[in-house]
Design a protein around this motif. Structure first.
Motif, mmCIF file in Angstrom:
data_model
loop_
_atom_site.group_PDB
_atom_site.id
_atom_site.type_symbol
_atom_site.label_atom_id
_atom_site.label_comp_id
_atom_site.label_asym_id
_atom_site.label_seq_id
_atom_site.Cartn_x
_atom_site.Cartn_y
_atom_site.Cartn_z
ATOM 1 N N GLN A 55 41.303 33.194 47.588
ATOM 2 C CA GLN A 55 41.237 32.956 46.149
ATOM 3 C C GLN A 55 41.838 31.612 45.781
ATOM 4 O OE1 GLN A 55 41.380 36.420 43.794
ATOM 5 N NE2 GLN A 55 42.029 37.730 45.446
ATOM 6 N N TRP B 285 36.089 27.877 40.038
ATOM 7 C CA TRP B 285 35.306 29.064 40.365
ATOM 8 C C TRP B 285 33.870 28.632 40.665
ATOM 9 C CZ3 TRP B 285 36.801 33.932 41.289
ATOM 10 C CH2 TRP B 285 35.799 34.870 41.480
ATOM 11 N N ASP C 293 33.510 40.131 44.211
ATOM 12 C CA ASP C 293 32.927 40.312 45.542
ATOM 13 C C ASP C 293 33.985 40.852 46.502
ATOM 14 O OD1 ASP C 293 30.380 39.569 44.990
ATOM 15 O OD2 ASP C 293 30.514 37.566 45.839
ATOM 16 N N VAL D 41 34.105 50.131 43.943
ATOM 17 C CA VAL D 41 33.774 49.299 45.116
ATOM 18 C C VAL D 41 35.023 48.943 45.911
ATOM 19 C CG1 VAL D 41 32.859 47.049 45.839
ATOM 20 C CG2 VAL D 41 31.711 48.359 44.045
ATOM 21 N N TYR E 11 40.654 45.439 46.511
ATOM 22 C CA TYR E 11 40.827 44.071 47.010
ATOM 23 C C TYR E 11 39.501 43.337 46.968
ATOM 24 C CZ TYR E 11 45.584 45.104 48.337
ATOM 25 O OH TYR E 11 46.913 45.429 48.289
ATOM 26 N N VAL E 12 39.259 42.689 45.849
ATOM 27 C CA VAL E 12 38.031 41.927 45.659
ATOM 28 C C VAL E 12 38.405 40.532 45.175
ATOM 29 C CG1 VAL E 12 36.579 43.946 45.194
ATOM 30 C CG2 VAL E 12 37.782 42.827 43.304
ATOM 31 N N ILE E 13 37.445 39.643 45.255
ATOM 32 C CA ILE E 13 37.724 38.240 44.937
ATOM 33 C C ILE E 13 37.707 38.034 43.419
ATOM 34 C CG2 ILE E 13 37.086 35.841 45.394
ATOM 35 C CD1 ILE E 13 37.707 37.561 47.922
ATOM 36 N N GLY E 14 38.824 37.558 42.893
ATOM 37 C CA GLY E 14 38.882 37.183 41.482
ATOM 38 C C GLY E 14 39.216 38.315 40.530
ATOM 39 N N ALA E 15 39.502 39.482 41.056
ATOM 40 C CA ALA E 15 39.833 40.606 40.176
ATOM 41 C C ALA E 15 40.755 41.576 40.921
ATOM 42 C CB ALA E 15 38.556 41.330 39.727
ATOM 43 N N ARG F 290 37.024 46.598 41.276
ATOM 44 C CA ARG F 290 35.653 46.525 40.755
ATOM 45 C C ARG F 290 34.990 47.889 40.846
ATOM 46 N NH1 ARG F 290 31.448 43.661 44.604
ATOM 47 N NH2 ARG F 290 29.691 45.034 44.166
ATOM 48 N N ARG G 198 28.634 44.949 36.735
ATOM 49 C CA ARG G 198 29.973 45.004 37.337
ATOM 50 C C ARG G 198 31.044 45.205 36.273
ATOM 51 N NH1 ARG G 198 30.516 40.823 42.452
ATOM 52 N NH2 ARG G 198 28.737 41.665 43.605
ATOM 53 N N VAL H 39 35.022 44.962 36.000
ATOM 54 C CA VAL H 39 36.103 44.388 36.800
ATOM 55 C C VAL H 39 37.436 44.544 36.084
ATOM 56 C CG1 VAL H 39 34.695 42.757 38.113
ATOM 57 C CG2 VAL H 39 35.532 42.102 35.851
ATOM 58 N N PRO I 29 36.359 34.051 35.073
ATOM 59 C CA PRO I 29 37.141 34.009 36.313
ATOM 60 C C PRO I 29 37.904 32.699 36.485
ATOM 61 C CG PRO I 29 34.838 34.550 36.751
ATOM 62 C CD PRO I 29 34.922 34.129 35.332
ATOM 63 N N ILE J 185 40.332 30.534 39.503
ATOM 64 C CA ILE J 185 40.695 30.480 40.915
ATOM 65 C C ILE J 185 41.963 29.657 41.032
ATOM 66 C CG2 ILE J 185 39.497 28.377 41.703
ATOM 67 C CD1 ILE J 185 38.241 30.386 43.853
ATOM 68 N N PHE K 189 45.522 32.922 37.367
ATOM 69 C CA PHE K 189 44.704 33.638 38.347
ATOM 70 C C PHE K 189 45.444 34.850 38.891
ATOM 71 C CE2 PHE K 189 43.162 34.590 42.539
ATOM 72 C CZ PHE K 189 41.832 34.768 42.240
ATOM 73 N N GLN L 180 46.481 38.599 44.378
ATOM 74 C CA GLN L 180 46.986 39.924 44.697
ATOM 75 C C GLN L 180 48.478 39.917 45.014
ATOM 76 O OE1 GLN L 180 45.093 42.351 44.174
ATOM 77 N NE2 GLN L 180 42.983 41.865 44.630
ATOM 78 N N TYR M 122 33.903 37.661 30.634
ATOM 79 C CA TYR M 122 34.440 39.017 30.593
ATOM 80 C C TYR M 122 34.247 39.563 29.172
ATOM 81 C CZ TYR M 122 36.826 37.715 34.919
ATOM 82 O OH TYR M 122 37.121 37.297 36.184
#
Lengths: 189, 187
Positions: free
Chosen positions: A35, A40, A48, B92, B95-99, B102, B114, B116, B125, B127, B145, B148, B168
């Motif tokens: 990340q 982005w 994802d 889903v 541990y997902v990218i950017g959130a 999900r 989706r 999130v 989002p 980063i 950001f 985690q 969002y």
């Protein structure tokens, strides 16, 4: 093995470009997984999973591989053509010179010389090119036609059902083409 | 206690700590999913009470995440009318990218939206910027950001639009029902 003159197309530039892109893409996705980055990515969904990101990375690398294959087939044609020109401009009038000069005389200009019909076929019939190598080259050019003339338009998404578009296969084919032309020059000098 | 015993004890303690952290994170995640399902039930309550929709969370999904291992999580199924057409809410991962998590809401035609779990202050989002920037006027790092490893911010569930311009959208009765209709092909 004799080295080809500098005027021959540089295979290394294609290979190094490919390696550089592959490394950069992997590093980029590695950063995304952590990340991190500058911004982005516009194409990327939020949320994802790491596995989905791996799939996107692999898809991107596969596309890069196909594009590099296209460049490699271009390189192969360049190599044979450059070699043809090199031979017909030599003072050394050996058998290869006579074969190529006959083609050149018949076609009048270099633009009229067909790579596949004249140069490649003369390698097969006059210079006893290995049949399997010749067949591999033909498949590679079928792949190029598939790529160049709209691969998404045709229902046949697999170029002639062969694997000639795989990067490592085509890189080896390009290296062999260079070696073939290079070795042929030994007999000229 | 000698050094061997010390090492063994520390290793065991580390395993316990990791296991506790994993369990804590998993319970937080399952709690967030339950929170989302609660929101959806509230939004759909009128329709559920009148019998126009039925909502179930009886089915479970088996998920695997590298950091959480294997676990089960309920799937929400919203069936519309008596024709049996339904949408599902499928968690889903945490541990997902950017959130921070999900859930995919899928319709009968394969379309998916989706949902999130993100920082309530964000509208799109972000980063984390860690690459050095020469210009001092440009921020070197976004502090918004939700990495985690950082302290958990104020998290909320949002509907995420698709790239290239992800936004969002707060989940309200209006936005959620619109999303459901979109999944059935209604604009």
């Amino acid at each position: 093995m004799a080295e080809l003159p500098e005027k021959y197309p540089p295979l290394e530039s294609i290979v190094n470009h490919h390696k550089g892109i592959v490394e950069a893409v992997k590093e980029y996705f590695s950063m995304l997984k952590k990340q991190e980055g500058l911004r982005w990515p516009e194409w990327m969904d939020v949320g994802d999973t790491p596995l989905e990101l791996d799939e996107k990375c692999n898809s991107l690398l596969a596309e890069e591989g196909v594009r590099t294959c296209f460049a490699l087939v271009g390189y192969i044609e360049d190599t044979f053509k450059a070699h043809f020109l090199y031979v017909i401009n030599l003072d050394n009038q050996n058998s290869l010179f006579h074969i190529f000069s006959t083609i050149y005389s018949r076609k009048k200009t270099i633009k009229n010389v067909s790579f596949r019909g004249d140069i490649l076929d003369s390698w097969l019939t006059e210079m006893k090119m290995d049949q399997s190598f010749y067949d591999d080259l033909k498949k590679a050019f079928e792949f190029r036609n598939w790529f160049a003339h709209g691969r998404f338009f045709t229902l046949n998404t697999d170029p002639a059902g062969n694997a000639s578009y795989e990067y490592n296969t085509l890189r080896l084919l390009a290296e062999d083409a260079r070696k073939l032309c290079s070795d042929a020059e030994i007999y000229l000098t | 206690m000698n050094f061997d015993e010390f090492i063994e004890r520390e290793t065991e303690q580390s395993k316990v700590d990791q296991s506790q952290l994993r369990e804590k994170r998993l319970q937080e995640w399952l709690g967030r999913v339950a929170e989302l399902y609660g929101m959806v039930k509230d939004i759909m309550s009128d329709y559920a009470q009148s019998g126009k929709v039925s909502i179930t969370t009886d089915d479970e999904l088996d998920l695997y995440e590298e950091l959480l291992g294997h676990y089960k999580v309920p799937q929400m199924k919203i069936t519309l009318g008596s024709l049996g057409k339904y949408i599902t809410l499928n968690p889903v991962g945490a541990y997902v990218i950017g959130a921070w998590g999900r859930v995919d809401m899928s319709g009968p035609n394969g379309a998916t939206v989706r949902l999130v779990l993100v920082d309530s202050h964000l509208e799109s989002p972000r980063i984390r910027v860690t690459v050095g920037v020469v210009d001092d006027s440009v921020p070197k790092r976004s502090d918004s950001f939700p990495a985690q490893a950082q302290a958990e911010p104020d998290l909320v569930w949002r509907l995420a639009t698709i790239p290239p311009k992800i936004e969002y959208i707060p989940i309200t009765r209006a936005t959620f029902l619109e999303a459901v209709m979109n999944l059935f092909g209604y604009e």
